[in-house]
Design an enzyme around this catalytic site. Structure first.
Site, PDB file in Angstrom:
ATOM      1  N   GLY A  40       0.810  -1.200   0.000  1.00 51.05           N
ATOM      2  CA  GLY A  40       0.000   0.000   0.000  1.00 51.05           C
ATOM      3  C   GLY A  40       0.852   1.262   0.000  1.00 51.05           C
ATOM      4  O   GLY A  40       1.906   1.325  -0.630  1.00 51.05           O
ATOM      5  N   SER A  41       0.385   2.255   0.729  1.00 50.34           N
ATOM      6  CA  SER A  41       1.011   3.575   0.655  1.00 50.34           C
ATOM      7  C   SER A  41       2.403   3.656   1.266  1.00 50.34           C
ATOM      8  O   SER A  41       3.093   4.660   1.056  1.00 50.34           O
ATOM      9  CB  SER A  41       0.102   4.611   1.311  1.00 50.34           C
ATOM     10  OG  SER A  41      -1.082   4.762   0.548  1.00 50.34           O
ATOM     11  N   THR A  42       2.836   2.646   2.015  1.00 47.13           N
ATOM     12  CA  THR A  42       4.234   2.676   2.477  1.00 47.13           C
ATOM     13  C   THR A  42       5.182   2.607   1.281  1.00 47.13           C
ATOM     14  O   THR A  42       6.312   3.101   1.357  1.00 47.13           O
ATOM     15  CB  THR A  42       4.542   1.530   3.456  1.00 47.13           C
ATOM     16  OG1 THR A  42       4.248   0.276   2.843  1.00 47.13           O
ATOM     17  CG2 THR A  42       3.738   1.683   4.741  1.00 47.13           C
TER      18      THR A  42
END
Length: 483
Positions: free
Chosen positions: A216-218
């Protein structure tokens, strides 16, 4: 008649030579492999009579052999078994070994070639064979904090010392008790094995290093690193950040989680885009710099390489040859991007260490029973993922995420934390994955952490990296920084 006898004699001689050659080959080249097989009962009977070395954290044994009064001379025991199970593994007469018990087996049972001199001394002095101890890099307080923080959630935590690559914590939940697999009541051991195998929660699965998940956004840290390294962007560069980003070759747009533009702007800076974890902004960046740049940057952080052989770690992956819509999705850590929690801890640790990614390791040293050091692991550089200048820019952007953005629950009083949240969507049938990766202190990093929550007993709408994963990261950091 004589001719037939000669042919028979030659055939017998050839067979004898072949037997001798095979025996020599097995002894010289495959003896360790055969002795190390989990299904070799003869060797296992012999090894269960050996005083197996301890697995240590500092001076404390988290796995050791104690004398027993049954048909086996020693009983393997594990203190805080479920806490350390993903690391120690188990040592079972029926089901073999796992974890450190498997990969460091020859050192622990004293049969490793590096311990040959010690074995000769034991034979001369008529002492029973004794295994070497294996000291791990784990920080006991951090490990306990990670396990406690995960609680009844399904997930994993990995903490790394950025400057060296030492693993400070490695916890997964649900876990299991290796004591129940190492017992000498073999029927009870079999019952426990069957129970664990039928458990849908898969408690023996090492989610920290043996499973990959959509980050995801990591993963936007990797995308930001590639953008900054390209020279086309700075933290203050304006990027296209509408509520919906049209994608080429498809009528399905890329949208932000809240269906709004990024922080009230259609042209947010890269810093603001990271602060609010803006999908459309990073999708735009991904399309601009291209899939090759993203793949190259991911590889510099360690994607595509098997990590932590001590626990048989698997490789994280960036998709090969994605089309433009897939590239935009990949830039935000979706599509077929897959990462272990270890890998995302390495991303944070690399940024923390001025762009240099260190090879992660778990075994600090191996020592004989009389405390003579047999081997010592030295820190080793893996890749220079980004320049020190880019690492400093990323650090500033990550500090902003924790101070002003989605990572506020990762804040620590009196210590500046740099971090990034992530919420990875999978399918309508299952909840998203919640992530948080961070390091601290930002100006002199001592620890980098990645937390992944696979599932938790909360409503789907309440699942977010900042809400579920960041508080666990904070607790692990505080344990190391003694706050």
């Amino acid at each position: 008649m004589n001719s037939a006898i000669r042919r028979l004699a030659v055939a017998a001689m050839v067979l004898m030579l072949a037997l001798m050659a095979n025996s020599t080959y097995l002894q010289a080249f495959r003896s360790n492999e055969i002795n190390g097989r989990n299904d070799n009962r003869r060797v296992r009977d012999s090894q269960f009579s050996v005083d197996r070395g301890a697995i240590l954290i500092g001076n404390k044994a988290i796995a050791e052999s104690k004398p027993s009064d049954d048909r086996f001379k020693y009983q393997r025991t594990y203190s805080d078994g479920p806490v350390y199970a993903p690391v120690t593994g188990y040592y079972s007469y029926v089901f073999g070994r796992a974890g450190i018990e498997l990969t460091q087996n020859s050192e622990l049972n004293g049969s490793d070639p590096s311990l040959a001199f010690r074995r000769i001394i034991d034979v001369i002095s008529n002492r029973p064979q004794q295994g070497a101890s294996v000291t791990l890099t784990l920080n006991a307080a951090a490990q306990q904090a990670a396990y406690k923080g995960l609680g009844n959630k399904t997930g994993a935590v990995v903490a790394i010392e950025p400057k060296t690559g030492k693993i400070l914590a490695l916890a997964t939940t649900p876990s299991y008790d290796p004591n129940k697999l190492s017992g000498h009541d073999l029927s009870k051991v079999a019952d426990e094995w069957n129970r664990l195998g039928k458990d849908p929660a898969k408690p023996t699965l090492n989610r920290a290093v043996r499973e990959t998940y959509p980050p995801g956004s990591t993963f936007k840290l990797v995308t930001a690193a590639a953008a900054l390294s390209s020279g086309k962007y700075t933290p203050e560069s304006k990027v296209n950040s509408p509520a919906e980003l049209p994608l080429p070759q498809t009528t399905t747009p890329l949208v932000n989680e809240d269906r709004k533009n990024c922080g009230g702007s259609n042209n947010a800076t890269l810093t603001i885009a990271l602060r609010y974890s803006c999908n459309t902004a990073f999708g735009s960046v991904g399309l601009d710099i291209g899939a090759d740049a993203l793949a190259e940057q991911a590889a510099k952080f360690g994607f595509g390489e098997r990590m932590l052989p001590e626990l048989s770690g698997v490789a994280s992956a960036f998709p090969g040859d994605p089309n433009p819509p897939q590239t935009a999705q990949s830039a935000i850590g979706q599509f077929d991007v897959r990462a272990t929690p270890l890998q995302m801890a390495m991303v944070a640790a690399g940024i923390a260490n001025k762009g240099e990614v260190m090879k992660p390791y778990l075994v600090q040293n191996v020592k004989t029973a009389n405390l003579k050091t047999v081997s010592e692991t030295k820190p080793e550089s893996l890749h220079q993922a980004v320049s020190p200048e880019v690492a400093a820019q990323l650090t500033g952007m990550m500090i902003d995420v924790v101070k002003n953005g989605t990572g506020k629950k990762g804040q620590i009083d009196g210590i500046e934390v740099a971090g990034k949240t992530g919420t990875a969507q999978t399918s309508p049938e299952r909840p998203p994955f919640a992530w948080f990766t961070a390091f601290a202190p930002a100006n002199d990093p001592q620890i980098a952490v990645a937390v992944m929550i696979e599932s938790a007993d909360v409503a789907r709408n309440d699942i977010a990296g900042g809400a579920l994963a960041a508080p666990i990261s904070k607790a692990v950091m505080e344990a190391v920084l003694q706050r």
